[in-house]
Design a protein around this motif. Structure first.
Motif, PDB file in Angstrom:
ATOM      1  N   SER A  11      -8.529   0.482  10.385  1.00 35.07           N
ATOM      2  CA  SER A  11      -9.628  -0.483  10.420  1.00 35.07           C
ATOM      3  C   SER A  11      -9.135  -1.929  10.376  1.00 35.07           C
ATOM      4  CB  SER A  11     -10.565  -0.215   9.250  1.00 35.07           C
ATOM      5  OG  SER A  11      -9.872  -0.487   8.053  1.00 35.07           O
ATOM      6  N   LEU A  15      -4.960  -6.679   8.168  1.00 31.83           N
ATOM      7  CA  LEU A  15      -4.849  -7.597   9.301  1.00 31.83           C
ATOM      8  C   LEU A  15      -5.842  -8.738   9.122  1.00 31.83           C
ATOM      9  CD1 LEU A  15      -4.155  -8.579  12.197  1.00 31.83           C
ATOM     10  CD2 LEU A  15      -5.913  -6.974  13.001  1.00 31.83           C
ATOM     11  N   ALA A  86       0.545  -2.919   8.984  1.00 29.06           N
ATOM     12  CA  ALA A  86      -0.672  -2.977   8.171  1.00 29.06           C
ATOM     13  C   ALA A  86      -1.488  -1.726   8.467  1.00 29.06           C
ATOM     14  CB  ALA A  86      -1.464  -4.244   8.491  1.00 29.06           C
ATOM     15  N   GLY A  87      -1.144  -0.647   7.756  1.00 26.80           N
ATOM     16  CA  GLY A  87      -1.822   0.606   8.045  1.00 26.80           C
ATOM     17  C   GLY A  87      -1.352   1.189   9.363  1.00 26.80           C
ATOM     18  N   ILE A 115       2.850  -2.897   3.825  1.00 27.77           N
ATOM     19  CA  ILE A 115       2.078  -2.830   2.578  1.00 27.77           C
ATOM     20  C   ILE A 115       1.775  -1.375   2.294  1.00 27.77           C
ATOM     21  CG2 ILE A 115      -0.100  -3.277   3.832  1.00 27.77           C
ATOM     22  CD1 ILE A 115      -0.055  -4.792   0.548  1.00 27.77           C
ATOM     23  N   HIS A 116       1.989  -0.980   1.025  1.00 26.92           N
ATOM     24  CA  HIS A 116       1.764   0.415   0.647  1.00 26.92           C
ATOM     25  C   HIS A 116       0.847   0.457  -0.575  1.00 26.92           C
ATOM     26  CE1 HIS A 116       2.511   4.663   0.308  1.00 26.92           C
ATOM     27  NE2 HIS A 116       2.730   4.501  -0.991  1.00 26.92           N
ATOM     28  N   PRO A 117      -0.147   1.364  -0.584  1.00 23.78           N
ATOM     29  CA  PRO A 117      -1.124   1.371  -1.672  1.00 23.78           C
ATOM     30  C   PRO A 117      -0.698   2.162  -2.901  1.00 23.78           C
ATOM     31  CG  PRO A 117      -1.821   2.901   0.020  1.00 23.78           C
ATOM     32  CD  PRO A 117      -0.537   2.283   0.505  1.00 23.78           C
ATOM     33  N   GLN A 129      -3.120   6.975  -2.985  1.00 17.36           N
ATOM     34  CA  GLN A 129      -4.104   6.848  -4.070  1.00 17.36           C
ATOM     35  C   GLN A 129      -4.459   8.238  -4.620  1.00 17.36           C
ATOM     36  OE1 GLN A 129      -4.524   5.877  -0.860  1.00 17.36           O
ATOM     37  NE2 GLN A 129      -5.207   3.755  -0.734  1.00 17.36           N
ATOM     38  N   LEU A 178      -7.126  -1.945  -2.709  1.00 20.04           N
ATOM     39  CA  LEU A 178      -7.213  -2.680  -1.438  1.00 20.04           C
ATOM     40  C   LEU A 178      -7.473  -4.167  -1.660  1.00 20.04           C
ATOM     41  CD1 LEU A 178      -6.996  -2.081   1.617  1.00 20.04           C
ATOM     42  CD2 LEU A 178      -9.481  -1.843   1.651  1.00 20.04           C
ATOM     43  N   GLU A 181      -4.289  -5.643  -2.314  1.00 15.40           N
ATOM     44  CA  GLU A 181      -3.476  -5.705  -1.084  1.00 15.40           C
ATOM     45  C   GLU A 181      -3.772  -6.988  -0.327  1.00 15.40           C
ATOM     46  OE1 GLU A 181      -3.450  -2.191   1.412  1.00 15.40           O
ATOM     47  OE2 GLU A 181      -3.989  -0.910  -0.279  1.00 15.40           O
TER      48      GLU A 181
HETATM   49  C1  GRF Z   1      -3.898   0.222   3.352  1.00 16.61           C
HETATM   50  O1  GRF Z   1      -4.252   0.899   2.177  1.00 16.61           O
HETATM   51  C2  GRF Z   1      -2.420   0.030   3.425  1.00 16.61           C
HETATM   52  O2  GRF Z   1      -1.834  -0.172   2.177  1.00 16.61           O
HETATM   53  C3  GRF Z   1      -1.956   1.330   4.017  1.00 16.61           C
HETATM   54  O3  GRF Z   1      -2.928   1.652   4.969  1.00 16.61           O
HETATM   55  C4  GRF Z   1      -4.167   1.068   4.602  1.00 16.61           C
HETATM   56  C5  GRF Z   1      -4.614   0.240   5.766  1.00 16.61           C
HETATM   57  O4  GRF Z   1      -5.881  -0.286   5.560  1.00 16.61           O
HETATM   58  N1  GRF Z   1      -0.615   1.212   4.536  1.00 16.61           N
HETATM   59  P1  GRF Z   1      -6.444  -1.388   6.535  1.00 16.61           P
HETATM   60  O5  GRF Z   1      -6.392  -0.801   7.952  1.00 16.61           O
HETATM   61  O6  GRF Z   1      -5.611  -2.620   6.415  1.00 16.61           O
HETATM   62  O7  GRF Z   1      -7.845  -1.588   6.082  1.00 16.61           O
END
Ligand code: GRF
Length: 223
Positions: A11, A15, A86-87, A115-117, A129, A178, A181
């Motif tokens: 999504s 970004l 980013a995802g 980025i990692h959650p 998560q 998030l 993030e």
């Molecule tokens: C985020 O939780 C990020 O940490 C992970 O994938 C997800 C991407 O979310 N790597 P988005 O597309 O930025 O909303």
């Protein structure tokens, strides 16, 4: 001003945070291109709305090496200084990682971030998560790190911690993570843009940053 490429499969809310920070002057940079392996990714819509170029390189049924070769070719047209994942739901090939390795001006830092959650090195990989919740961790959070050839194994730049509540669902925890993030990713990118990051061994230093408050967090809290 640095030139930023963002790779995203979903999504694209991270970004969105990077685009907003560039537009608002919190990042001395510009998102030049957003590339996705998923033709219908929401991230592509966000990119178009912000006036960034988009590239789609479908990955379904494509061998990893040839997919990454095509991604590298598309990215090189936009000459990015930094590639932000980013995802992006793909593990990068060694060839990709070395194409954006350190240069003489990056003080040992590679030019790819992710980025990692979760609080790495805990809970790498998919469903971080869910993993934290199932494990019974009392804290989780998110990590911005440089990218190496492993899964979520590169040097850590910045982390944010959030509590895991006993009432949490995976979705509630993911939402709490998030929003952090969206705070830390733009900061890490700005540090890179300002040339404040250096890497020695696995340790990243951020020039001019303050240490955190000397507090300990405990959970649960019962005093
Ligand atoms: C985020 O939780 C990020 O940490 C992970 O994938 C997800 C991407 O979310 N790597 P988005 O597309 O930025 O909303």
């Amino acid at each position: 001003m640095i030139r930023i490429a963002v790779l995203a499969s979903g999504s694209g809310t991270n970004l969105g945070a990077l685009l907003d920070a560039c537009a608002g002057g919190q990042i001395d940079g510009r998102v030049e291109v957003v590339l996705s392996n998923m033709p219908g990714a929401g991230a592509l819509e966000r990119a178009r709305a912000a006036g960034a170029a988009t590239e789609v390189v479908p990955s379904k049924g494509v061998q990893r090496e040839s997919h990454d070769a095509e991604v590298l070719a598309r990215l090189s047209r936009h000459t990015p200084d930094l590639v932000c994942l980013a995802g992006y739901m793909r593990l990068l090939t060694p060839r990709f990682v070395s194409a954006y390795g350190p240069t003489s001006s990056t003080r040992g830092c590679p030019r790819i971030m992710n980025i990692h959650p979760a609080l790495l090195p805990s809970f790498p990989g998919l469903h971080a998560q869910r993993q934290a919740l199932a494990y019974g961790a009392r804290f989780s959070g998110c990590t911005v790190h440089f990218v190496d050839e492993g899964t979520d194994s590169g040097a850590i730049i910045v982390q944010a911690v959030v509590p895991v509540l006993e009432s949490d669902t995976e979705e509630a925890l993911a939402a709490r993570i998030l929003s952090e993030e969206h705070r830390i990713y733009p900061r890490a990118v700005q540090w890179f843009a300002q040339g404040r990051l250096a890497l020695e061994g696995r340790r990243v230093t951020v020039r001019g940053s303050r240490p955190p408050e000397p507090v300990a967090l405990r959970s649960p809290w019962d005093e």
